[in-house]
Design an enzyme around this catalytic site. Structure first.
Site, PDB file in Angstrom:
ATOM      1  CG  ASP A 172      -0.214   0.038   2.538  1.00  0.00           C
ATOM      2  OD1 ASP A 172       0.758  -0.710   2.699  1.00  0.00           O
ATOM      3  OD2 ASP A 172      -0.598   0.836   3.416  1.00  0.00           O
ATOM      4  CG  HIS A 492      -1.207  -7.233  -1.865  1.00  0.00           C
ATOM      5  ND1 HIS A 492      -2.503  -7.346  -2.307  1.00  0.00           N
ATOM      6  CD2 HIS A 492      -1.180  -6.120  -1.091  1.00  0.00           C
ATOM      7  CE1 HIS A 492      -3.219  -6.358  -1.813  1.00  0.00           C
ATOM      8  NE2 HIS A 492      -2.439  -5.592  -1.062  1.00  0.00           N
ATOM      9  CG  ASP A 539       3.566 -15.514  -7.335  1.00  0.00           C
ATOM     10  OD1 ASP A 539       3.424 -14.342  -6.919  1.00  0.00           O
ATOM     11  OD2 ASP A 539       4.185 -15.804  -8.383  1.00  0.00           O
ATOM     12  CD  GLU A 548       0.838  -5.734   1.895  1.00  0.00           C
ATOM     13  OE1 GLU A 548      -0.044  -6.339   2.534  1.00  0.00           O
ATOM     14  OE2 GLU A 548       0.910  -4.500   1.831  1.00  0.00           O
TER      15      GLU A 548
END
Ligand code: 9MR
Length: 569
Positions: A172, A492, A539, A548
């Site tokens: 993020d 991710h 994955d 992530e």
């Protein structure tokens, strides 16, 4: 008849051998490192062949078998022997083959990539030395709003402040003080014991030409941001800088949600104090490049600590945030004893003021535990171990004993383990971020303990965790992007997904097998292939709980791999 029987046998053999899977370190080994592979699926006794770089063929035997306590699968552990000449060794079991590299510096490239990753995830600047990964600036963070939870008379809700730079936390785009401070703190601890190594490490960043080691320059990029997270009026530190909700999988320059600084917390403020105190001490020789930093960081650290003493129960409570409510990462923690220990220890080293030593004594832990964002007591212990005066005290000697007790405990099951490694023998070893928090950090502590006591006792075990991480494991993944023949391609990670480059950024460690599967209900297409603790990994970019990436995880990778590379054995 005979012909038919032979062909049936041949057919059966080929089925059996094609089931055999070789698990091995896909990056490489030192000439004097132990060379062990693990074979799964069928007993490979008599079938293992090793062709040396000079063309000689060796036929090693199975050393032992181990049965997975949770999947019941049998693993055959094969010691290939010394293989001390450098070069490529072709290992085969039936029709399965792999290439094992033996080299003088097998971990040099991957260690450098693990640190260079921090450059690629810098926020608020255009990336211009990233080759295929260059990108325009995003998240300038020069207009960040004070959230109602962080409002004061001086800075009422809605006040705009400037809080640029720093690294993106993970997949993020938010910036979290707890995790940032921990990540730098861990890399500082590594730096302190291996200054010679790090002073020479060049990661090709914009600052590489200055007088400061690249590792410190990289830390400074995040420290500059951290300084802006302190409220200048009272010294408290905002818990994070965040959008109300996670962004979509778009590039930084395409993100337009408002960004906020939210509530101050005691844990963020103490982590900030700890890392600023370290930074003030470690940047003292770097005045040429960073002339005012030492004074600024010292003041910032002392003021933060004071705020924390006055607000010892100001824990971060995301559920209380409103207007707007916030749903991004929490880094929540209801116990600040370990943060008090780290911060007071770091401040004592910087200032030698008795009050910090008294606090450090009061908050020291009864046992050593692996460093993690939620338990930073190990960073406090590292402060004591790296300081001659503190290490020689009774408390310092006790802490050293605790570190060694931790190491003994870590290695005790290697001889019966499925993958010949300290990590991975207990279901509790697996979980969100386990490859960093349990595998890399454990190995780093083993290497650290060797440096501390002047021995080479634990390096063998640390290298076994490297073998695990880099392919000798239940899924056969080399868990660092861009390295090995089977590594994550779909982490991710928003930038890696949204840019037009097929390969993700190199040098990223994924979280790894996580039987908690907290992301299961959010995944639209992806399905975990297994529920076994060490195989619960996918994955797929949807899997934020197993695939992530994060700065604290890469920090542990830097600490571990740079120590391995520094061994030069
Ligand atoms: O690393 C964190 C892990 O220990 C927690 O269990 C998890 C859930 O709270 O959060 C992880 O941290 C994430 C953070 O909250 C937001 N950015 C991504 C981080 C890695 O997944």
């Amino acid at each position: 008849m005979r012909k038919t029987l032979l062909s049936v046998v041949a057919c059966l053999l080929s089925v059996v051998s094609s089931l055999a899977q070789i698990r091995y370190n896909q990056v490489g080994c030192y000439p004097t490192q132990e060379k062990v592979i693990v074979v799964e699926g069928t007993n490979p006794e008599g079938k293992v062949r090793v062709r040396t770089p000079k063309g000689k063929v060796l036929t090693p035997s199975v050393m032992r078998e181990a049965v997975s306590p949770w999947s019941g699968k049998t693993r055959y552990i094969v010691d290939l022997g010394q293989l001390s000449a450098t070069g490529h060794y072709q290992v085969s079991v039936g029709d399965q083959q792999c290439d094992l590299l033996v080299a003088k510096r097998p971990y040099q490239d991957i260690a450098k990539a693990s640190l260079r990753l921090f450059y690629l995830i810098r926020s608020g600047i255009a990336i211009e030395q990233g080759g295929a990964y260059n990108r325009p600036v995003g998240h300038p963070d020069t207009h960040v709003l004070v959230h109602p939870s962080a409002a004061t008379d001086h800075r009422p809700a809605g006040t705009a402040i400037s809080s640029p730079y720093g690294w993106y936390d993970a997949g993020d785009y938010n910036k979290y003080v707890v995790n940032s401070a921990f990540s730098i703190g861990l890399m500082f601890a590594a730096y302190e014991q291996q200054r010679g190594y790090f002073n020479k490490l060049n990661t090709d960043i914009p600052e590489s030409g200055n007088h400061t080691p690249d590792l410190l320059d990289e830390m400074m990029f995040n420290l500059k941001w951290l300084l802006t997270m302190q409220d200048p009026d009272d010294g408290g530190v905002y818990h994070k800088l965040t959008t109300p909700n996670f962004e979509g999988f778009v590039m930084p320059a395409d993100c337009h949600q408002p960004r906020y600084v939210v509530a101050k917390s005691v844990t963020a403020t103490l982590d900030f104090a700890g890392v600023m105190a370290d930074a003030a001490r470690l940047f003292a020789p770097c005045q040429k490049d960073y002339p005012d930093f030492v004074t600024q960081a010292t003041e910032a650290a002392e003021r933060a600590y004071q705020w924390a003493k006055e607000h010892p129960t100001a824990f971060y409570r995301q559920e209380q945030l409103k207007d707007p409510s916030v749903s991004t990462g929490t880094y929540g923690d209801g116990n600040a004893r370990d943060e008090f220990f780290w911060a007071s220890s770091a401040l004592y080293r910087l200032t030698r003021k008795a009050v910090y030593l008294e606090d450090a004594r009061q908050y020291q832990s009864q046992r050593f535990s692996t460093p993690s964002w939620g338990n930073v007591s190990a960073l406090g212990t590292f402060e004591w171990m790296a300081d001659d005066e503190l290490r020689a005290t009774d408390d310092g000697l006790l802490m050293q004993t605790q570190v060694l007790a931790y190491c003994e405990d870590a290695v005790k099951e290697v001889g019966t383990s499925c993958f010949q490694s300290p990590f991975g023998n207990n279901p509790r070893n697996f979980g969100w971020g386990c490859l960093a928090e349990n595998c890399c950090c454990q190995a780093f502590v083993l290497l650290y303990a060797d440096l501390l006591t002047g021995t080479t006792k634990y390096r063998r075990y640390a290298l076994q965790n490297a073998d695990y991480l880099l392919g000798r494991n239940a899924t056969g993944y080399c868990y660092v992007t861009g390295f090995g023949d089977k590594s994550p391609m779909h982490p991710h990670h928003r930038i890696s997904e949204a840019d037009q480059v097929e390969a993700p950024f190199p040098g990223m460690l994924v979280g790894g097998p996580n039987p908690g599967q907290q992301d299961k209900r959010d995944m639209k297409a992806a399905v975990y292939p297994s529920n076994y603790p060490d195989e619960s990994y996918i994955d797929n970019m949807e899997s934020y709980a197993s695939n992530e990436i994060a700065i604290n995880w890469n920090a542990s990778l830097v600490a571990f791999l740079c120590y391995l590379d520094a061994l030069k054995m």
